[in-house]
Design an enzyme around this catalytic site. Structure first.
Site, PDB file in Angstrom:
ATOM      1  CE  LYS A   1      29.254  51.108  44.257  1.00  0.00           C
ATOM      2  NZ  LYS A   1      28.345  50.091  44.812  1.00  0.00           N
TER       3      LYS A   1
ATOM      4  CB  SER B   1      33.549  41.610  37.623  1.00  0.00           C
ATOM      5  OG  SER B   1      32.928  42.832  37.302  1.00  0.00           O
TER       6      SER B   1
ATOM      7  CD  GLU C   1      44.386  43.340  43.687  1.00  0.00           C
ATOM      8  OE1 GLU C   1      44.242  42.259  43.073  1.00  0.00           O
ATOM      9  OE2 GLU C   1      45.498  43.858  43.853  1.00  0.00           O
TER      10      GLU C   1
ATOM     11  CB  CYS D   1      39.217  37.068  43.788  1.00  0.00           C
ATOM     12  SG  CYS D   1      39.934  37.531  45.371  1.00  0.00           S
TER      13      CYS D   1
ATOM     14  CD  GLN E   1      28.129  34.175  41.309  1.00  0.00           C
ATOM     15  OE1 GLN E   1      28.401  35.351  41.119  1.00  0.00           O
ATOM     16  NE2 GLN E   1      28.695  33.195  40.602  1.00  0.00           N
TER      17      GLN E   1
ATOM     18  CD  GLU F   1      36.190  35.472  38.971  1.00  0.00           C
ATOM     19  OE1 GLU F   1      35.642  36.475  38.498  1.00  0.00           O
ATOM     20  OE2 GLU F   1      36.940  35.503  39.967  1.00  0.00           O
TER      21      GLU F   1
END
Ligand code: NAD
Length: 480
Positions: A172, A226, A249, A283, A330, A382
């Site tokens: 996915k 996330s 991750e 990341c 974003q 972040e």
């Protein structure tokens, strides 16, 4: 417009609903319509994968090698076309898009080889006459859930080991990047894999995520995304029956330490590359630049000069260094953090404005904050955009302490000419990956990738370490 379909049980299944895939460099450019999978589609994909698993789990290493090698060869042969699609869909520059595509081909080639190298152990028993064998077996049906920021490479580094070690896949992708996922899946679909071994379901996490993570026939979940989503998935994995193996991750707030003795040119290049390239949407981006006081002002001046020379424009245009932000939400998040930084008392030293270009897109000037303390939100949370913070440190010890003072632990870097400090930092950094005189972003594909603390959970991805997640160990005792 034709709807690009999901791939389930060896067929491009028909979906009634699709959604447009939009180019962030030019929102008038629609790349295509892509199916949105329903819960029933996700269930059908899992059923097909389950049915294919008994035969695929016993397929010979040669069969697996052949399929993965074929996938690698086609990706490589079509690197320019796929790289262009990636740049058009995600907003990376064309060279970055082609580079990522080549990386995906390399990963499939690497795991083609790994399929031939699965080994076991035979050891002596503590009981007379007994043989003990330790072997690795595939885990089963795996859900592979990926983010939008590396739309070919991250799927590759999950799909390739999953198949190499004999698992069946339900993939996915993030709903912002179905184009790359579909193109990659089309190549995989023609690689000779039996029906059901690989399935693509394009859809929203909120819609089909629960099926992919709770279904009793899913044995393992590999997720990149996330922290918020990762945490939810981990809770689901342990509370569902049967419990699922899980690998996460997640985010980063990666420190790059610059010491007084650093080579200024190397440090500026590593920091600018690490913080701003790929629009800072990595990341592993160097979002905290921790600079000792003797070099601080020179460093800030040099980084600012370098930022002034960077061209922010359409990802497909020759000469663009930094493409657009991936989408409106974003972009809103980046601008929100620019405001937060100013409100917290940091100095917006350069950039941070919206930019207008020839085409309507999500363009933002890279932002550099100075006068930042590590307690500020812009240093702790972040942002995932082209925003970096400079934190002044008294000396190496203080810089090291600041670098580790974070809930994340993915990647960390140091720029120094001192072997003593480089060695000490490599040992004491609380990150999964440490770089000396190199950007915090940018890794090799044949070695483990992953972090510590809030950045990662479960076994490492990539390289031969991927075998830990995608196989399960069996210990067999025989009295011949
Ligand atoms: P995200 O968490 O919003 O989404 C990631 C994936 O999870 C998407 O496919 C999404 O559809 C899916 N998802 C969302 N909710 C779900 C649910 N309830 N159940 C199942 N699946 C669900 O992340 P994103 O915005 O796509 O990506 C950006 C994030 O990814 C950043 O935090 C970044 O640091 C992280 N990232 C980490 C790495 C790494 O290797 N550590 C690499 C790239 C990106």
């Amino acid at each position: 417009m034709t709807i690009h379909q999901n791939f389930i049980a060896g067929d491009w299944s028909k979906a009634s609903a699709g959604a447009p895939d939009v180019n962030p460099s030019n929102t008038k450019d629609v790349i295509g319509e892509y199916a949105r999978a329903s819960k029933a589609d996700a269930e059908a994909a899992i059923k097909a994968a389950k049915a294919a698993f008994p035969a695929w789990s016993l397929a010979t290493p040669q069969v697996r090698y052949d399929a993965l090698k074929k996938i690698s060869d086609e990706i490589l042969a079509r690197k320019d076309e796929l790289g262009k699609l990636l740049a058009r869909e995600e907003g990376k520059t064309l060279p970055e898009g082609v580079g990522e595509t080549i990386r995906a081909a390399q990963i499939f080639a690497f795991f083609a080889g790994e399929a031939l190298r699965v080994t076991g152990e035979k050891v002596g028993s503590v009981r007379p006459g007994v043989d003990v064998e330790i072997t690795r077996e595939p885990v089963g049906v795996v859900s592979l859930i990926t983010p939008w920021n590396f739309p070919i490479a991250i799927p590759a580094w999950k799909i390739a080991p999953a198949l190499a070690y004999g698992n069946c896949v339900v993939f996915k992708p993030a709903d912002l990047v179905p184009g790359c996922a579909h193109a990659l899946s089309d190549i995989i679909a023609r690689s000779g894999l039996p029906a059901g071994v690989f399935n693509l379901v394009m859809g929203r996490g909120s819609e089909i995520g629960s099926v992919l993570t709770e279904h009793p026939d899913i044995s393992a979940i590999s997720f990149t995304g996330s922290v918020g989503t990762g945490r939810k998935l981990a809770a689901t994995a342990v509370s569902s029956t049967p419990m699922k193996k899980i690998q996460l991750e997640m985010g980063g707030k990666n420190p790059m330490v610059v010491l007084d003795d650093a080579d200024l040119k190397i440090a500026v290049e590593a920091c600018v590359q690490g913080a701003y390239f790929s629009t800072g949407q990595r990341c592993t981006a160097s979002s905290r630049l921790i600079v000792t006081q003797g070099i601080h002002d020179k460093f800030v001046d040099a980084v600012t000069e370098r930022l002034k020379s960077l061209v922010v424009d359409d990802a497909l245009k020759a000469g663009t260094h930094i493409g657009p932000v991936v989408d409106q939400s974003q972009l809103d998040q980046n601008l929100k953090y620019v405001k937060i930084g100013k409100d917290e008392g940091a100095k917006l030293h350069w950039g941070g404005d919206l930019l207008n270009r020839e085409t309507p897109g999500f363009y933002m000037q890279p932002a550099l904050f100075t006068g930042v303390t590590n307690a500020m939100r812009i240093a702790r949370e972040e942002i995932f955009g082209p925003v970096a913070t400079v934190i002044k440190a008294k000396d190496y010890d203080e810089a090291l302490a600041i670098s580790n003072d974070t809930e994340f632990g993915l990647s960390a870097g140091i720029c120094t000419t001192s072997l003593k400090y480089a060695s000490d930092f490599k040992r004491k950094s609380e990150a999964g990956m440490v770089m000396v005189n190199l950007p915090t972003a940018g890794v090799d594909y044949h070695v483990p990738f992953g972090g510590r603390k809030g950045s990662s959970y479960g076994p490492r991805e990539q390289g031969k370490y991927a075998v830990e997640f995608y196989t399960t160990v069996k210990t067999a005792y025989t009295l011949p």
